[in-house]
Design a protein around this motif. Structure first.
Motif, PDB file in Angstrom:
ATOM      1  N   GLY A 282       0.686  -1.071  -0.047  1.00 34.20           N
ATOM      2  CA  GLY A 282       0.084   0.173   0.114  1.00 34.20           C
ATOM      3  C   GLY A 282       0.771   1.306   0.093  1.00 34.20           C
ATOM      4  O   GLY A 282       0.280   2.413  -0.381  1.00 34.20           O
ATOM      5  N   PHE A 283       2.081   1.185   0.503  1.00 37.29           N
ATOM      6  CA  PHE A 283       2.926   2.325   0.569  1.00 37.29           C
ATOM      7  C   PHE A 283       3.887   2.416  -0.664  1.00 37.29           C
ATOM      8  O   PHE A 283       4.787   3.505  -0.812  1.00 37.29           O
ATOM      9  CB  PHE A 283       3.605   2.285   1.871  1.00 37.29           C
ATOM     10  N   SER A 284       3.803   1.422  -1.498  1.00 40.02           N
ATOM     11  CA  SER A 284       5.196   1.130  -2.135  1.00 40.02           C
ATOM     12  C   SER A 284       4.956   2.232  -3.433  1.00 40.02           C
ATOM     13  O   SER A 284       6.214   2.424  -4.264  1.00 40.02           O
ATOM     14  CB  SER A 284       5.013  -0.386  -3.004  1.00 40.02           C
ATOM     15  N   ASP A 285       3.903   2.883  -3.733  1.00 40.42           N
ATOM     16  CA  ASP A 285       4.054   3.870  -4.663  1.00 40.42           C
ATOM     17  C   ASP A 285       4.776   5.164  -4.492  1.00 40.42           C
ATOM     18  O   ASP A 285       5.098   5.792  -5.195  1.00 40.42           O
ATOM     19  CB  ASP A 285       2.423   4.293  -4.689  1.00 40.42           C
TER      20      ASP A 285
ATOM     21  N   HIS B  93      15.244  -1.945   0.011  1.00 41.12           N
ATOM     22  CA  HIS B  93      15.094  -2.595   1.093  1.00 41.12           C
ATOM     23  C   HIS B  93      13.708  -2.859   1.469  1.00 41.12           C
ATOM     24  O   HIS B  93      13.217  -3.667   2.109  1.00 41.12           O
ATOM     25  CB  HIS B  93      15.922  -1.741   2.305  1.00 41.12           C
ATOM     26  N   ASN B  94      12.738  -1.535   1.308  1.00 42.00           N
ATOM     27  CA  ASN B  94      11.318  -1.769   1.823  1.00 42.00           C
ATOM     28  C   ASN B  94      10.756  -2.898   0.740  1.00 42.00           C
ATOM     29  O   ASN B  94       9.867  -3.728   1.244  1.00 42.00           O
ATOM     30  CB  ASN B  94      10.635  -0.455   1.619  1.00 42.00           C
ATOM     31  N   TRP B  95      11.244  -3.098  -0.588  1.00 44.44           N
ATOM     32  CA  TRP B  95      10.600  -4.082  -1.078  1.00 44.44           C
ATOM     33  C   TRP B  95      11.203  -5.450  -0.591  1.00 44.44           C
ATOM     34  O   TRP B  95      10.367  -6.406  -0.784  1.00 44.44           O
ATOM     35  CB  TRP B  95      11.008  -4.028  -2.632  1.00 44.44           C
ATOM     36  N   TRP B  96      12.361  -5.459   0.021  1.00 43.87           N
ATOM     37  CA  TRP B  96      12.908  -6.648   0.375  1.00 43.87           C
ATOM     38  C   TRP B  96      11.886  -7.060   1.556  1.00 43.87           C
ATOM     39  O   TRP B  96      11.658  -8.328   1.885  1.00 43.87           O
ATOM     40  CB  TRP B  96      14.278  -6.485   0.924  1.00 43.87           C
ATOM     41  N   HIS B  97      11.537  -6.098   2.422  1.00 48.28           N
ATOM     42  CA  HIS B  97      10.625  -6.357   3.578  1.00 48.28           C
ATOM     43  C   HIS B  97       9.336  -7.157   3.044  1.00 48.28           C
ATOM     44  O   HIS B  97       8.987  -8.035   3.569  1.00 48.28           O
ATOM     45  CB  HIS B  97      10.534  -5.240   4.439  1.00 48.28           C
TER      46      HIS B  97
END
Length: 437
Positions: A215-218, A230-234
């Motif tokens: 939901g925050f990836s944009d 790193h956030n995509w890694w999580h």
């Protein structure tokens, strides 16, 4: 004197230098892509001590074997001008010089002093947390954030820093509240997303974690390669723990690996995710080869034990046995040269050496050696930096090796603890059942 974005004096009369300093600080605390503006700013006024210090700091952040050599000319250029600089600027120079010299204790002391005496300097607060994180001083990370909080109660990034400090101290409810407050102030606050991911991961709220991060990836596409990947890694870890390893593999291919393949932290993300995908039973094919190509080009660097351990795992899983032996031999020489009078020397000797030997043994399939070498490193693992989630990779290596070495009774309590800590993660139960068969 002019003033920077924090309202603090800077010994320069050049507005372009102030603009470059402000751009660097903003990029630093928001994980932006414009930090390199500091190099032009430092060139515009060689007498500006804090600009030279931050130019050197950016070189060190790049974490290459040439970083220290590239940082030193910036630091040297500032030295004739230290007397006309402000005290804060001199301390910035001293802490970066200590960092370049490998003196972690001095860097921490100096940066913490800046953050305490000038709490408006949020870049110093971030830098203090950075140094503290890399030696595992989690209480110090939280303390410096709490000290600066009154000066930045309306700043999302401050609450993100607080959230991560709280999470690493296992104060999870408070960490979640701080992260959500940061996001309420500014939805596109990636470090708060990161802190929230840690809370959800630690509590085993994996389906919620995956939905939350997607939901925050944009908001991550314009962040620097570390924060984006790193956030995509999580998100990929949540997919694995939600029994969606194929989705995690797609995230690896599409988001985690490929942003900046030359960067150390991107390589660490790739190694750690590929290993976890293999633990989940996936065949990752030739993906190890691509990662190893970039790691092998680095050669032996020994910037941090955390990095070397990941490099050894990546090289060994790709079958680069000569590169593994070269790195391991160089690392042994490096450890032997370290003195226990300095903090990093103690960390290399007490933790880094056995961690490297254990990881290398895992790579060559010597399960008994892994099982015997890693425990002493695991007990002090916090000192090498990395988060709980990142360091868990090495616990998982030990558990995998223990199962393959037939040490069932020794690893059973650790698997049972994982079930207690994260009761909603079904794969932990499957791991225990598989061990007992």
């Amino acid at each position: 004197m002019l003033q920077d974005r924090w309202g603090l004096d800077v010994a320069t009369d050049n507005p372009a230098v102030i603009e470059g300093l402000n751009t660097f600080d903003t990029s630093f605390i928001t994980y932006g892509t414009t930090a390199a503006a500091i190099w032009e700013a430092a060139g515009a006024d060689p007498a500006c001590v804090i600009a030279q210090a931050k130019a050197a700091a950016l070189e060190l952040f790049l974490q290459t074997g040439q970083s220290v050599a590239k940082a030193r000319p910036w630091l040297a250029a500032a030295e004739p001008h230290l007397a006309r600089a402000t005290e804060r600027e001199r301390l910035w120079h001293a802490q970066v010089a200590a960092w370049a010299a490998g003196d972690a204790e001095a860097a921490i002391s100096l940066t913490t002093e800046i953050a305490t005496r000038w709490p408006r300097d949020l870049a110093a607060v971030k830098m203090a947390q950075f140094h503290l994180f890399h030696v595992g001083d989690l209480a110090g990370m939280l303390r410096v954030a709490e000290t600066a909080l009154p000066a930045h109660r309306d700043v999302a990034e401050m609450h993100g820093m607080l959230a991560f400090g709280l999470e690493e101290m296992n104060r999870l409810d408070e960490a979640e509240a701080a992260a959500r407050q940061a996001i309420a102030l500014k939805r596109a606050e990636p470090w708060a997303h990161h802190a929230l991911a840690h809370v959800l991961e630690t509590q085993g709220r994996c389906a919620e974690g995956l939905t939350t991060m997607l939901g925050f990836s944009d908001t991550w596409s314009d962040r620097n390669s570390f924060m984006r990947s790193h956030n995509w890694w999580h998100a990929a870890l949540f997919a694995i723990d939600s029994d969606q390893p194929d989705a995690a593999l797609r995230l690896y291919d599409e988001q985690v690996w490929g942003v900046w393949k030359e960067y150390s932290q991107d390589q660490v993300n790739a190694v750690a995710l590929l290993a976890r995908l293999e633990f989940a039973g996936l065949d990752v094919g030739e993906r190890w080869q691509d990662v190893a190509d970039y790691i092998e080009r680095r050669g032996p660097e020994h910037i941090e034990p955390f990095l070397d351990a990941h490099y050894l795992l990546g090289l060994s899983r790709a079958g680069r046995n000569t590169a593994v032996q070269t790195l391991l031999a160089s690392l042994r020489e490096h450890v032997a040269s370290q003195t226990e009078q300095q903090l990093m020397g103690r960390i290399w000797r007490q933790v880094g050496s056995n961690l490297a030997e254990g990881v290398a043994a895992y790579g060559r399939g010597d399960w008994r050696q892994v099982f015997e070498k890693l425990p002493s490193a695991l007990q002090g693992l916090q000192q090498i930096g990395g988060s709980h989630a990142q360091r868990d990779l090495f616990w998982q290596l030990w558990l995998q090796a223990g199962a393959k070495a037939g040490a069932r009774e020794a690893i059973k309590p650790h698997l049972e603890r994982r079930i207690r800590d994260r009761p909603g993660v079904e794969k932990h139960r499957r791991e225990l059942v598989a061990l007992l068969q």
